[in-house]
Design an enzyme around this catalytic site. Structure first.
Site, short mmCIF file in Angstrom:
data_model
loop_
_atom_site.label_atom_id
_atom_site.label_comp_id
_atom_site.label_asym_id
_atom_site.label_seq_id
_atom_site.Cartn_x
_atom_site.Cartn_y
_atom_site.Cartn_z
N HIS A 54 -9.00 -3.25 0.83
CA HIS A 54 -7.97 -2.63 2.04
C HIS A 54 -7.93 -1.00 2.04
O HIS A 54 -8.37 -0.52 3.36
CB HIS A 54 -6.50 -3.32 1.81
N GLU A 55 -8.18 -0.72 0.80
CA GLU A 55 -7.99 1.26 1.41
C GLU A 55 -9.79 1.39 2.09
O GLU A 55 -9.57 2.32 2.42
CB GLU A 55 -8.42 1.41 -0.23
N CYS A 103 0.82 -1.50 0.34
CA CYS A 103 0.10 -0.06 0.10
C CYS A 103 0.98 1.24 -0.10
O CYS A 103 1.84 1.80 0.66
CB CYS A 103 -1.27 -0.20 1.30
N HIS A 158 -2.11 0.23 8.98
CA HIS A 158 -1.75 -0.58 8.44
C HIS A 158 -1.23 -1.64 9.77
O HIS A 158 -0.52 -0.59 11.55
CB HIS A 158 -0.18 -0.49 7.69
N HIS A 181 -9.05 1.63 5.15
CA HIS A 181 -8.07 2.99 5.46
C HIS A 181 -9.43 4.24 5.52
O HIS A 181 -9.01 4.84 6.64
CB HIS A 181 -7.21 3.29 4.70
#
Length: 761
Positions: free
Chosen positions: A342-343, A174, A352, A346
């Site tokens: 995953h994003e 990332c 992370h 965030h």
């Protein structure tokens, strides 16, 4: 059973998700890399199985049987929708850069998630959008790919066992670093970014809804040979992967709109760190006015060195910084599901994973480097628990106003210019009133509505179309000209009802009735000491509501308007998921109640309803005990000549025998809003008939005469038949008169064919 099944589905976030990520997209993009198989495939034939659990069947679950590996497996699955409307808004640009909006019909009920019976760690992710079953099964830590066999006339499929040792993912990471996060914090503080605050507290396990807007870059549009249909198909496959990856925390990602840069990229896309703020600025100018959303992501067909994406942290409800970038270039096509999940993590506030973060595998979903594991770590769970209460937008399901409905004949909704709409061609073939052209058939007067009968004709005036539900409701009748039943009306708020209660919003509310609804017919209101002891605590079992995400203690004057407290509970009720029954015993007093915590999507059984009596001439309104005269109404029983009640429009609903509008003259009852019954008196009428004017009833006088005449006629016929029987018997020989009825003859039997369903038990 349903709750258990869905919990199992939510818990099965295993290696299957990595295979799903790989294989979902291999069917829609030409793969530059694919999974390796162990040997040739098996041929299987899925057979539909009748769901034994009624609850699962009602909840939309269905099961299929597959025989492979030497044994039979039952796959239970449920449709997973990630579009709020089949008419997905798609925005494109022409050669002059003019924005166009289209609403193509998108099939959204052909994606399924489920599990394999008997294996707690199993999972199934299948689609039927392209004919037959296509997708992934994981059973006993072994992943399989299933796809339709072509050609096949017997619904045959091919099942491949995936070789996990030969199937590898390309190393990527990332683009979000510690320095980048620090810069984001400074940027958001300088920009005075508004963080939407929420009153939602314990949302855990009650579902979050992320309304997503997607933008596809120009290179991906060219890669799909300028075919928007293929781009949409890509996006739908990605959406299934995203939702599977986030099931462990019950996060539902819903796609509300799609924009395709068909006329070139309006901003440079080569630098991922410059692209993120540039895209956020672009969306604020171009996207905010098009569709509502919680976050917006840009899919870019470009390789950012070894970076797969980047997003702002903790900005899911932030209109300025709620965005992310996802690379979908080259051999990374098969990892898009993981990338976007995953994003989005965030955007939800997750950083992370560090060395102290664990999920039971070598790495987790929020690892900085790409890996096959999709589980959330303990650190990610902690972030969700601590910070999601301040994100109000994701606690709300998409509003109906956010959903566009394309006005078109055949969608099953009667719209402007249509007489009717029977929906699909199959439904239209069965419909005797409406034609596929959305016009009524010959001689038909209507198609739908409570005042439209089976012969497609409008019911006569005075036909009961909606019976009353309770003592605070009112019935409605057809008016003879409309196929629709009049508006559903009810007794005016503040009208007395049984149990020392008052009617309020169509309900008769009292503490005793409330306790009986929750704990059964023997339950009753608890002692006032229970209300004083519990409702002044200000916790989930006793409170007077919520303010600023905190339970509010009841004032002594309002204790009867907080949460219901009951006594005489004989049996414990079976309640929905997430409810807790609370029992307290002190000073020889028993108190029974239920809890409710913020974020629950189900109705609160324990909050005392508005209109409940809390003292002489006092009622509960908004958790406060207020004077009953706060109800100011123009309509009173005197307005209705004491021959009717007032409805919620403050008009008289007259008793049977009296006529609206003021019940001054004789008539059949009803109101100017609900209509009036016909000459026939309906048992569902809400008011008493004791005050109706008496009318002579001729039938009452004729009934005794008719009964006597019938009895005499029957006696006369019986006497004649008896006389003839005796004469015939006297003329027969003696031996014939004593012969048994079946002597010398075989009895006969009727052969009865069993129902067809008995043939194959």
């Amino acid at each position: 059973m349903v709750a258990m099944s869905e919990a199992l589905v939510h818990a099965r976030i295993t290696l299957l998700q990595a295979w799903l990520r790989m294989l979902l997209f291999s069917s829609v993009w030409p793969p530059t890399w694919c999974a390796e198989y162990k040997g040739p495939p098996e041929t299987v034939k899925p057979l539909r199985v009748i769901v034994s659990s009624k609850d699962m069947s009602l909840a939309g679950w269905m099961s299929y049987s597959l025989y492979f590996g030497g044994q039979r497996h039952i796959i239970s699955m449920k449709s997973k929708n990630f579009l709020e409307s089949r008419q997905l808004p798609v925005f494109t640009y022409n050669d002059q850069g003019v924005l166009f909006e289209d609403r193509p019909f998108v099939q959204n009920d052909c994606y399924y998630l489920g599990f394999v019976d008997g294996d707690l760690e199993s999972m199934a992710a299948l689609t039927t959008c392209f004919g037959g079953f296509q997708g992934i099964l994981q059973i006993n830590d072994t992943a399989y790919e299933i796809k339709p066999k072509s050609p096949s006339s017997t619904f045959e499929h091919l099942l491949y066992k995936i070789d996990s040792e030969k199937t590898q993912l390309r190393p990527m990471r990332c683009g979000l670093t510690d320095e980048e996060i620090a810069g984001q914090v400074r940027l958001q503080e300088n920009g005075k970014s508004t963080r939407m605050q929420s009153i939602y507290g314990s949302w855990w396990s009650h579902g979050l809804y992320i309304k997503l807007a997607l933008v596809i870059d120009h290179e991906q549009y060219l890669y799909r040979k300028k075919n928007t249909s293929l781009v949409i198909r890509d996006v739908l496959s990605i959406m299934q992967g995203i939702n599977l990856f986030l099931l462990s925390v019950d996060i539902n990602v819903v796609l509300l709109g799609l924009t395709i840069w068909t006329n070139g990229n309006p901003i440079p896309v080569q630098d991922i760190y410059a692209l993120l703020p540039a895209f956020c600025t672009w969306k604020g100018t171009n996207l905010d006015s098009q569709i509502p959303y919680d976050i917006a992501h840009l899919f870019v067909n470009y390789t950012f060195s070894n970076y797969f994406g980047i997003a702002y942290v903790g900005t899911v409800c932030d209109k300025t910084f709620g965005c992310g970038i996802d690379s979908i270039a080259e051999d990374d096509f098969l990892t898009i599901g993981h990338i976007v999940a995953h994003e989005i993590g965030h955007n939800l506030g997750m950083s992370h994973d560090g060395i102290l973060c664990t999920c039971g595998e070598e790495s987790c979903l929020m690892s900085a480097t790409m890996d096959s594991s999709q589980k959330l770590s303990n650190c990610s769970y902690e972030v969700l628990w601590a910070h999601m209460i301040n994100k109000s937008c994701i606690h709300r399901e998409p509003r109906p106003s956010d959903i566009f409905q394309l006005k078109v004949c055949g969608n099953g909704i009667v719209e402007e210019g249509e007489q009717c709409d029977c929906g699909s061609s199959e439904n239209c073939r069965r419909n005797r009133c409406c034609m596929p052209s959305c016009t009524l058939r010959s001689k038909a007067k209507c198609d739908t509505g409570l005042c439209c009968n089976r012969k497609c004709q409008i019911q006569p005036s005075g036909t009961l179309c909606r019976a009353r539900e309770n003592e605070c409701d009112l019935p409605e009748w057809c008016n003879g000209t409309s196929h629709e039943c009049p508006e559903d009306l009810f007794v005016q708020d503040g009208t007395s009802c049984p149990g020392d209660g008052y009617c309020y919003e169509k309900r008769c509310n009292s503490h005793d009735v409330h306790c009986q609804r929750v704990f059964g017919q023997l339950a009753m209101k608890a002692s006032d000491s229970c209300y004083k002891e519990l409702n002044t605590r200000g916790d989930r079992f006793g409170n007077c509501g919520f303010i600023n995400n905190e339970y509010v203690r009841c004032e002594i004057s309002d204790i009867l308007c907080g949460r219901i407290q009951c006594d005489k509970v004989g049996t414990l009720p079976i309640l929905q998921n997430h409810y807790t029954i609370h029992w307290t015993h002190f000073n020889s007093v028993s108190c029974w109640s239920t809890d409710y915590h913020l974020g629950m999507k189900i109705a609160d059984l324990g909050d005392i309803k508005d209109g409940t009596n809390c003292g002489p001439q006092h009622v509960c309104i908004a958790r406060k005990c207020v004077n009953k005269p706060s109800w100011v109404n123009d309509c009173t029983p005197e307005t209705c000549n004491m021959k009717g009640v007032c409805n919620n429009k403050q008009h008289c609903h007259c008793d049977v025998g009296w006529s609206p509008p003021n019940c001054q003259e004789t008539g059949t009852g009803g109101s100017i809003d609900s209509g009036s019954p016909g000459n026939e008196v309906y048992e569902d009428e809400v008011v008493s008939k004791k005050d109706a004017p008496e009318k002579p009833n001729v039938i009452i006088w004729l009934l005794p005469i008719i009964c006597v005449a019938v009895v005499l006629s029957v006696l006369f016929c019986l006497s004649g038949a008896t006389k003839k029987s005796r004469e015939a018997a006297a003329s027969q020989p003696a031996e014939e008169r004593v012969k048994p009825p079946y002597e010398g003859a075989e009895p006969s039997y009727e052969t009865v064919k069993p129902p067809d369903e008995w043939a194959n038990p």
